[in-house]
Design a protein around this motif. Structure first.
Motif, mmCIF file in Angstrom:
data_model
loop_
_atom_site.group_PDB
_atom_site.id
_atom_site.type_symbol
_atom_site.label_atom_id
_atom_site.label_comp_id
_atom_site.label_asym_id
_atom_site.label_seq_id
_atom_site.Cartn_x
_atom_site.Cartn_y
_atom_site.Cartn_z
ATOM 1 N N LEU B 73 -2.756 41.008 13.349
ATOM 2 C CA LEU B 73 -3.655 40.975 14.498
ATOM 3 C C LEU B 73 -4.808 41.950 14.282
ATOM 4 O O LEU B 73 -4.623 43.033 13.711
ATOM 5 C CB LEU B 73 -2.907 41.360 15.768
ATOM 6 N N THR B 74 -5.982 41.530 14.717
ATOM 7 C CA THR B 74 -7.094 42.464 14.864
ATOM 8 C C THR B 74 -7.534 42.377 16.322
ATOM 9 O O THR B 74 -6.917 41.662 17.121
ATOM 10 C CB THR B 74 -8.262 42.093 13.934
ATOM 11 N N ASN B 75 -8.584 43.060 16.634
ATOM 12 C CA ASN B 75 -9.014 43.041 18.030
ATOM 13 C C ASN B 75 -9.371 41.637 18.501
ATOM 14 O O ASN B 75 -9.168 41.277 19.650
ATOM 15 C CB ASN B 75 -10.219 43.962 18.219
ATOM 16 N N ASP B 76 -9.905 40.848 17.589
ATOM 17 C CA ASP B 76 -10.372 39.536 18.030
ATOM 18 C C ASP B 76 -9.845 38.392 17.184
ATOM 19 O O ASP B 76 -10.380 37.307 17.206
ATOM 20 C CB ASP B 76 -11.901 39.514 18.038
ATOM 21 N N ASP B 94 -6.952 33.751 22.021
ATOM 22 C CA ASP B 94 -6.322 32.772 22.911
ATOM 23 C C ASP B 94 -5.766 31.575 22.157
ATOM 24 O O ASP B 94 -5.359 30.590 22.763
ATOM 25 C CB ASP B 94 -7.331 32.309 23.966
ATOM 26 N N GLY B 95 -5.783 31.634 20.853
ATOM 27 C CA GLY B 95 -5.171 30.571 20.057
ATOM 28 C C GLY B 95 -6.139 29.534 19.557
ATOM 29 O O GLY B 95 -5.720 28.589 18.882
ATOM 30 N N GLY B 96 -7.421 29.681 19.853
ATOM 31 C CA GLY B 96 -8.386 28.711 19.343
ATOM 32 C C GLY B 96 -8.590 28.878 17.843
ATOM 33 O O GLY B 96 -8.690 30.001 17.339
ATOM 34 N N HIS B 97 -8.663 27.761 17.147
ATOM 35 C CA HIS B 97 -8.744 27.818 15.679
ATOM 36 C C HIS B 97 -10.129 28.282 15.245
ATOM 37 O O HIS B 97 -11.144 27.780 15.722
ATOM 38 C CB HIS B 97 -8.440 26.440 15.093
ATOM 39 N N ARG B 98 -10.176 29.222 14.312
ATOM 40 C CA ARG B 98 -11.453 29.695 13.780
ATOM 41 C C ARG B 98 -11.720 29.105 12.397
ATOM 42 O O ARG B 98 -12.654 28.367 12.217
ATOM 43 C CB ARG B 98 -11.459 31.228 13.700
ATOM 44 N N PHE B 99 -10.868 29.426 11.453
ATOM 45 C CA PHE B 99 -11.075 28.899 10.101
ATOM 46 C C PHE B 99 -9.796 29.075 9.286
ATOM 47 O O PHE B 99 -8.860 29.762 9.719
ATOM 48 C CB PHE B 99 -12.258 29.576 9.412
ATOM 49 N N SER B 100 -9.827 28.429 8.145
ATOM 50 C CA SER B 100 -8.694 28.525 7.222
ATOM 51 C C SER B 100 -9.158 29.157 5.923
ATOM 52 O O SER B 100 -10.322 29.044 5.539
ATOM 53 C CB SER B 100 -8.119 27.134 6.919
#
Lengths: 781, 335
Positions: B73-76, B94-100
């Motif tokens: 985990l990081t802050n964001d 909140d669980g939204g996908h950012r990247f792989s």
């Protein structure tokens, strides 16, 4: 006191024991012990579950019902995963994306035979009789120290031995319709290792080369998807070329179904024809095979027949024979080396070894028979791959000598044909090579096969499949009686390409059976279809080898010229026609007695020439009086201008025995027997009881032997024998006597003349026959 | 002598009275003993501590999680090791996908069976690339920065987890095949290592995930020794938390460890499917759950806990990371 002491002691000891037990228990959690080693998997053996004062975190359930059925908790997937999740050992691939694994939770199929050991199944099933993890795996199975096999199996799996213990129906190799195992692959492809394949010692194929028991990529636990035959082609990389051919039925015939009921577009190009298990014989065949004499050809003929998938390319009569030993062509096939007895004709070229097959249809390394696969590689449209279409683009239309799945491109020199038929290579040096024979005949060239350039020169006369007749002849049959004659006269007729080389109306008879005539010969005989048959009759090819211009010098280029005219030394003759007429004597041995007689023009008229302008020295004695083709008359195939006579025989004889003839010095004063007198020939005479006298030759008006006919020159004379007492003549021009003079009999007592003329008939005839004899034997005054 | 006889007769009399009285009272005594015994031997209720399910992270339809093993985990950011897909996935809080990051492979930036992950204060992502025997480092946006090999003396170590210890400027790696903890410099030079195959304090049988204690000690899951061991950054003063078993406070297959700001140690058990809480002194506190019923997780492995006391559980065979709100913990234990 004692009681108290005892009670106190008991309490102390009990306390001490309890204390020690508690200590032991605490220590057990930190140290390796048998109890702990077992409970690492056998969790329900933990004593914690029997404690009454503390509820465990999970319920006591030693034989839970899980997705594979009711079974020991130690063999459940959850226990396995608790270590094999990557944190202890890494078997995560097994659980990735729910890939295909060995069936569990199912009862074994009927084909599975689980062996028994001491009455128990070597591979146990769970409480419901179903396969579960513990069927194959056990922590107590394979010795951890042996490194050839994975641990945690119930037995060693070296070379997939464990797999085959149950799956016996998948073993036995191609003979049992299964892909071979333990076959040395050399260096297995990296793609397979990457996909999880395993190989046996030295890269040998094992079950796990294609199948992964866990987390396989495709159905049947295949290591990779095979719906486009990707798995097959990983090892069989040389077969990838099938993709762009008509044999890629996944594209060309997507509706084609193999014996498993799988469609071509579902299975990919390989599985339409081959399946790794439950195949139908050699080549792991996946299609119905016709019952053919040659098992090696059966796979091809399964489609290439009138009702098959390839009915447009059906193989019918008059096609190249199969199941014929290559040794018949003088070829010794040993491994990857072919040697021919016609090596001198190769001119330094090497023969290319081609596949050969045994009687069971399997490829062999030594010897073997020719079959479809000898000439065709069904996986490669063009042998040099240069004409391969793009991937997924199917070669369409008819092939030619450069394609058609041929293993060797034909080229102009018919390289594929000549690779086996080395002895036929000499045809290129003759007029039977259209490039030579038709040179200068532009009108005729159109009659050759249009694509000679691609199909090769052989294709001018032969079609490998569906020929017009014997020898897969490529042309409509010509006129004639013999099978070979019809082939030859397809061209050698007035409307044929060889219209300048017709045989005329008076040619050597065809179909004469020498055996029936009591003769022997080394020349080939042929049956009515034109095939070689030692019990057959004479045909064109008895004397001619159409592939070889000059018999005693096969590589001679003397015939490789347009318009060249042959002679007795070439002309495609099997035996040269030299001064001794050897070719004729191959069959006409008895006529050899003419040699060195006055009728041997080498003796009496060496400068004479027959109607074909051949001298005795060029064509031998026989050809001075007889020619095989384009003779002046049919009986005797006369080779000279006939004379004036009352019957044909007389005409032939008087052609020379006349004032302007070669035998003008031997003109009989009286030559003619009265034509009104008919005599019986030998057979009829014998039938009538005249056993005393031998037969006599009598003739009909056409000069043919007759049962009742006229007496003429050859009734008394045998023109081929100077004397019955000698096999040859004297070698010089000699005046004859009653003992010579080509007379058939030495006196008149035993000949038919005596029937009418008395026993001194011969003497009287000789006396009055000619002037010289009359002078020599003058009548007493 | 007489006196002695009198005493004997008195003794016999009293004994006889007691005997008769005992036979009369025996049923009652038995009942009392039974009842008292039942009360004494009744199974003790499992202590549980309330948690509330917030949401699950399963990845997207295009990039679903497969066998997630660890979380950082990081802050964001929520960074998850998507081990079955040989990649790392990054999500919003909140669980939204950012990247792989990455795919299966051996090249830089690709993975083979990655297992553990950690971050530093700059947001850099450190991945234990187990199958490739290396630690790979990416920036906060997933760009490959560097990697160092953890092969030791030609032995493939198969790193399981990575822990960034910024005070020590070290990266600690748990080694699967050598059963050791190795402390590397940021540049990949080995500075300290300890452990080895064994059951004694300080030794390991398959060290797995790691967490950093508030006092900067290391908490290391020791899988087949069924314990979590605490160490100083130099690998000294081993201290065991938990013991082998299936009772509350015992561990069977511990896999994940997380430490909150108060120093409570949360340990996941992949077979029993529970998360238990211990103090840094090794005292068992509670099991996450409700009303004496432990919350069941599906093969839980890596854990992480943020400052909001949200617990992230990598449920491997559920192919998800579940997120839970943990009510404040205290050393008294149950809710």
């Amino acid at each position: 006191m004692n009681t108290l002491s005892i009670k106190a002691a008991v309490m102390l000891i009990s306390g001490a024991i309890l204390f020690l037990i508690s200590l032991t228990h605490a220590h057990a959690a930190r140290s390796m012990s048998a109890n702990r080693e077992c409970a690492t998997c056998h969790i329900m053996w933990l004593k914690d579950f029997k404690q009454k004062n503390q509820q465990p975190l999970i319920p006591y359930d030693p034989r839970p019902v899980v997705n594979t059925g009711k079974q020991d908790v130690a063999s459940t997937e959850d226990i396995c995963f608790s270590c094999h999740d990557g944190f202890v050992l890494d078997s995560r691939f097994m659980w990735q994306n729910g890939k295909y694994s060995h069936p569990v939770g199912q009862k074994p199929s009927n084909g599975i035979k689980i062996p028994l050991v001491e009455g128990k199944q070597l591979f146990p099933l769970n409480d419901e009789g179903k396969v579960y993890c513990g069927t194959c795996h056990s922590a107590h199975g394979v010795d951890w120290d042996q490194g050839q096999s994975p641990v945690f199996l119930r037995m060693k799996n070296v070379g997939s031995s464990m797999c085959m213990t149950c799956h016996q129906e998948r073993t036995g190799g191609p003979k049992h319709g299964n892909h071979p195992v333990d076959k040395h692959l050399g260096k297995p492809p990296r793609e397979l290792f990457k996909a999880g394949s395993k190989f046996g010692k030295d890269g040998r194929v094992v079950c796990e080369s294609c199948h992964r028991p866990h987390a396989a990529a495709a159905k049947k636990q295949l290591v990779m998807k095979n719906n486009q035959s990707n798995l097959c082609r990983t090892c069989h990389a040389d077969k990838r070329t099938i993709n762009s051919t008509k044999h890629n039925m996944a594209v060309s015939r997507p509706d084609a179904v193999n014996v498993k009921g799988n469609k071509a577009d579902e299975t990919g190009p390989c599985s339409v024809c081959h399946i790794p298990h439950e195949a139908k014989g050699a080549a792991l065949w996946a299609r119905e095979k016709p019952n053919t004499a040659d098992p090696a050809a059966a796979p091809c003929l399964g489609c290439h027949n009138k009702n098959g998938l390839a009915k447009k390319k059906a193989i019918e009569n008059h096609s190249h024979p199969t199941q014929v030993a290559v040794t018949k062509l003088g070829i010794t096939a040993e491994g990857d080396k072919w040697q021919t007895k016609h090596k001198t004709l190769l001119s330094g070229q090497e023969q290319i070894p081609l596949p050969l097959y045994n009687d069971s249809g399997q490829r062999v390394k030594q010897g073997g028979n020719v079959s479809c696969g000898t000439c065709h590689d069904p996986h490669v449209w063009t042998p040099d791959h240069k004409k391969l279409p793009m991937e997924n683009e199917i070669a369409d239309g008819d092939g030619d000598g450069e394609s058609s799945f041929l293993r060797i491109a034909q080229g102009e020199q018919s390289n594929l044909c000549i690779n086996c038929h080395v002895d036929k290579k000499t045809v290129f040096l003759s007029k039977h090579n259209p490039a030579i024979g038709l040179a200068g005949k532009p009108g005729q060239k159109k009659k050759t096969v249009e694509k000679t350039g691609q199909d090769g020169l052989c294709a001018n006369c032969h079609l490998a499949h569906n020929g017009k007749g014997a020898y897969m002849h490529a042309r409509a049959a010509g006129p004639g009686q013999g099978g070979v004659e019809k082939i030859c006269r397809a061209c050698h007729q007035s409307t044929g390409m060889a219209s300048d080389k017709t045989i005329g109306s008076h040619s050597h008879p065809i179909g004469l059976n020498l055996t029936r005539l009591g003769e022997k010969t080394t020349l080939p005989m042929f049956n009515a279809e034109g095939r070689r048959d030692k019990h057959g009759g004479v045909d064109c090819a008895s004397c001619h080898d159409v592939h070889q211009w000059q018999a005693d010098n096969p590589l001679s280029t003397s015939g490789a010229k347009p318009g060249v005219e042959g002679n007795g030394q070439n002309s495609f003759l099997r035996v040269v026609l030299d001064k001794q007429s050897r070719l004729c004597l191959e069959c006409h041995q008895q006529q050899k007695s003419v040699f060195r007689t006055e009728h041997d023009l080498n003796v009496t008229a060496p400068t004479a020439r027959n109607i074909h302008n051949q001298s005795p020295a060029e064509a031998g004695p026989c050809m001075q009086c007889h020619v095989v083709h384009n003779a002046k008359s049919s009986p005797a195939l006369w080779a000279r201008e006939p004379g004036q006579g009352q019957d044909l025989k007389e005409q032939l004889c008087l052609g020379c025995h006349q004032n302007k003839g070669l035998a003008k010095a031997k003109i009989p004063v009286s030559t003619r027997h009265p034509q009104q007198v008919l005599a019986w020939a030998g057979d009829l005479r014998r039938y009538l009881g005249a056993k005393l006298f031998p037969e006599i030759n009598v003739y009909d008006s056409q000069g043919r032997h007759a049962s009742l006919g006229v007496i003429t020159c050859t009734s008394c004379h045998d023109p081929h024998r100077w004397s019955k007492q000698h096999n040859q003549g004297p070698g010089q021009n000699t005046e004859g006597t009653v003992l010579t003079s080509f007379l058939r009999n030495q006196n008149s007592e035993n000949i038919v003349c005596a029937d009418c003329h008395g026993r001194d008939a011969l003497f009287r005839y000789k006396y009055f026959h000619g002037k010289t004899s009359r002078r020599r034997y003058p009548l007493a005054e | 002598m007489d006196g002695g006889n009198k005493d004997d007769s008195m003794t016999r009399l009293s004994a006889g009275c007691i005997s008769r009285f005992y036979f009369l009272l025996r049923p009652f005594i038995s009942l009392i003993l039974l009842l008292s015994g039942m009360s004494l031997f009744a199974a003790e209720k499992i202590p549980t501590h309330a948690i509330r399910h917030l949401f699950d992270i399963k990845g997207t339809t295009a990039t679903p999680l497969n066998l997630p093993t660890d979380i950082a985990l990081t802050n964001d950011r929520i960074i998850i090791v998507d081990s079955g897909n040989h990649r790392v996935q990054v999500f919003d809080p909140d669980g939204g996908h950012r990247f792989s990051i990455g795919r299966e492979g051996i090249d830089k930036g690709t993975f083979r069976g990655p297992t553990g992950v950690d971050t530093d204060s700059s947001g850099r992502i450190y991945v234990a690339d187990s199958g490739n025997n290396r630690i790979q480092i990416f920036d906060a946006e997933g760009k490959f920065l560097t990697a160092f090999d953890v092969t030791r003396k030609d032995q493939l170590i198969r790193p399981i987890d990575v822990l960034v210890h910024e005070p020590q400027r070290r990266v600690y790696v748990s080694g699967n095949t050598n059963h050791r903890i190795m402390g590397f410099s940021i540049g990949g030079y080995l500075q300290v290592d300890w452990g080895g195959d064994g059951v004694e304090p300080g030794a390991f049988r398959y060290p797995a995930t790691m967490a950093l204690m508030p006092d900067k000690r290391l908490a290391v899951v020791d899988v087949l020794n069924s314990r979590v061991q605490l160490f100083s950054p130099a690998g000294e003063n081993p201290f065991a938390v938990g013991e082998w078993g299936v009772l509350p406070g015992q561990l069977f297959r511990p896999k994940g460890v997380a430490v909150n700001d108060q120093g409570f140690i949360l340990v996941s058990d992949s077979y029993m499917g529970v998360v238990q809480v211990f103090t840094d002194e090794g005292k068992f506190i509670t099991v996450l759950g409700k009303d004496g019923k432990p919350q069941k997780f599906r093969t839980p492995a890596g854990l992480a806990m943020d400052k909001k006391q949200r617990l992230f559980v990598a449920e491997m065979r559920a192919n998800k990371v579940s997120v839970w709100q943990v009510s404040p913990l205290n050393k008294a234990g149950a809710e």
